[in-house]
Design a protein around this motif. Sequence first.
Motif, PDB file in Angstrom:
ATOM      1  N   TYR A   4     -40.650 -86.563  -7.642  1.00 53.90           N
ATOM      2  CA  TYR A   4     -39.692 -85.628  -7.628  1.00 53.90           C
ATOM      3  C   TYR A   4     -38.281 -86.039  -7.122  1.00 53.90           C
ATOM      4  N   LYS A   5     -38.149 -87.555  -7.425  1.00 55.49           N
ATOM      5  CA  LYS A   5     -36.606 -87.939  -6.989  1.00 55.49           C
ATOM      6  C   LYS A   5     -35.729 -87.145  -8.108  1.00 55.49           C
ATOM      7  N   ASN A   6     -36.154 -86.940  -9.260  1.00 58.60           N
ATOM      8  CA  ASN A   6     -35.098 -85.996 -10.133  1.00 58.60           C
ATOM      9  C   ASN A   6     -35.483 -84.948 -10.303  1.00 58.60           C
ATOM     10  N   LYS A   7     -36.280 -84.169  -9.863  1.00 56.04           N
ATOM     11  CA  LYS A   7     -36.946 -82.904 -10.071  1.00 56.04           C
ATOM     12  C   LYS A   7     -36.394 -81.846  -8.969  1.00 56.04           C
ATOM     13  N   ILE A   8     -35.706 -82.470  -7.925  1.00 56.75           N
ATOM     14  CA  ILE A   8     -35.397 -81.516  -6.768  1.00 56.75           C
ATOM     15  C   ILE A   8     -33.983 -81.690  -6.854  1.00 56.75           C
ATOM     16  N   GLU A   9     -33.128 -80.825  -6.528  1.00 55.09           N
ATOM     17  CA  GLU A   9     -31.707 -80.857  -6.332  1.00 55.09           C
ATOM     18  C   GLU A   9     -31.178 -81.326  -4.902  1.00 55.09           C
ATOM     19  N   TRP A  10     -31.481 -82.597  -4.689  1.00 56.30           N
ATOM     20  CA  TRP A  10     -31.369 -83.169  -3.220  1.00 56.30           C
ATOM     21  C   TRP A  10     -30.146 -83.006  -2.730  1.00 56.30           C
ATOM     22  N   SER A  11     -29.102 -82.721  -3.365  1.00 57.79           N
ATOM     23  CA  SER A  11     -27.794 -82.653  -2.926  1.00 57.79           C
ATOM     24  C   SER A  11     -27.703 -81.388  -2.235  1.00 57.79           C
ATOM     25  N   ALA A  12     -28.524 -80.557  -2.358  1.00 54.70           N
ATOM     26  CA  ALA A  12     -28.356 -79.263  -1.851  1.00 54.70           C
ATOM     27  C   ALA A  12     -29.584 -79.072  -0.658  1.00 54.70           C
ATOM     28  N   VAL A  13     -30.438 -80.481  -0.649  1.00 53.36           N
ATOM     29  CA  VAL A  13     -31.677 -80.315   0.465  1.00 53.36           C
ATOM     30  C   VAL A  13     -30.880 -80.574   1.717  1.00 53.36           C
ATOM     31  N   HIS A  14     -31.202 -80.277   2.719  1.00 43.31           N
ATOM     32  CA  HIS A  14     -30.958 -80.510   4.157  1.00 43.31           C
ATOM     33  C   HIS A  14     -32.289 -80.609   4.989  1.00 43.31           C
ATOM     34  N   LEU A  15     -32.462 -81.894   5.471  1.00 45.87           N
ATOM     35  CA  LEU A  15     -33.760 -82.118   6.165  1.00 45.87           C
ATOM     36  C   LEU A  15     -33.514 -82.155   7.800  1.00 45.87           C
ATOM     37  N   PHE A  16     -34.380 -81.612   8.351  1.00 45.25           N
ATOM     38  CA  PHE A  16     -34.585 -81.541   9.838  1.00 45.25           C
ATOM     39  C   PHE A  16     -36.091 -81.858  10.141  1.00 45.25           C
ATOM     40  N   TRP A  17     -36.312 -81.854  11.450  1.00 46.69           N
ATOM     41  CA  TRP A  17     -37.573 -82.136  11.951  1.00 46.69           C
ATOM     42  C   TRP A  17     -38.116 -81.319  13.024  1.00 46.69           C
ATOM     43  N   GLY A  18     -39.267 -80.785  12.890  1.00 47.17           N
ATOM     44  CA  GLY A  18     -40.165 -79.762  13.519  1.00 47.17           C
ATOM     45  C   GLY A  18     -40.224 -80.439  15.030  1.00 47.17           C
ATOM     46  N   ASP A  19     -40.480 -81.993  15.220  1.00 47.77           N
ATOM     47  CA  ASP A  19     -40.527 -82.628  16.325  1.00 47.77           C
ATOM     48  C   ASP A  19     -40.268 -84.086  16.236  1.00 47.77           C
ATOM     49  N   GLU A  20     -39.746 -84.590  17.317  1.00 48.38           N
ATOM     50  CA  GLU A  20     -39.549 -85.963  17.366  1.00 48.38           C
ATOM     51  C   GLU A  20     -40.126 -86.701  18.519  1.00 48.38           C
TER      52      GLU A  20
END
Length: 250
Positions: free
Chosen positions: A61-77
């Motif tokens: 999915y490297k080229n199938k998701i609009e990564w520039s608009a994706v913001h990642l977080f973590w549910g826990d760490e």
Amino acid sequence: MEEPLKPEVNIFPNLEKASRSLAEKISGEAKEALEKQVRFAWALSGGSTPRQLYTHIANEYKNKIEWSAVHLFWGDERWVPENHPDSNFAMAYETMISKVPLPPPNINRVISEIQTPERAAESYEKVLREFFNDSDEETFPTFDVMLLGVGEDGHTASLFSGSSALEEKRHWVVAVDAPPSCSPKKRITLTLPLINRSRAVFFLVSGSEKSRVLRSILEEPYKARRNYPAAMVKARKKLAWYVDEDAYHG
Ligand code: 6PG
């Protein structure tokens, strides 16, 4: 009282197939969301189960998701350095983040090197409030996708049975001590009110050691809610389980 959403249960022959299906689902969620909004907020889960999912997403999915608009977080760490083998950030970075064109500012990891877990939790809550432009103490923001796992004891994120964190109604992020069976002990976790505001919650569960808890949550949800934090999770629009045969049938 609002009836909880009836969960969708998807059972697959193995974790690899469950991971592939969930990858396609998350990609679809991102595509659909980004037709209506400019950001896609996705909270990742930790532990070992999501490794195959993250690896598959990086490969397919490297080229199938609009990564520039994706913001990642973590549910826990875990309260360990970012390069520690127990770090949930490190696992996601190694398997997925380092392999996709995600802009570094879109990576919102828990700064777990801060001198105390409590300060790390405060700092992460500040990051979330800034991202969601939310200074209102009363409301909770909405993640587009909350990815979660389940422990053998029914915990999810780092919300453990009997923990006072389960009663938290104001904070978005808290520091907790995991029980002796779950190392590392010191952790930072999103709280239930925040998790339950998610638009879509996806659980990925694998392995016969999870079957007792999983069947209890799916078949006796009201009873399970008394003991298992994973049973307390709700979603605003979509709650789905992606599980393998071993986790479902034992
Ligand atoms: C963590 C996770 C936790 C995990 C379960 C299942 O930090 O450990 O967020 O909630 O999802 O413990 O872990 P496994 O995937 O390793 O079984």
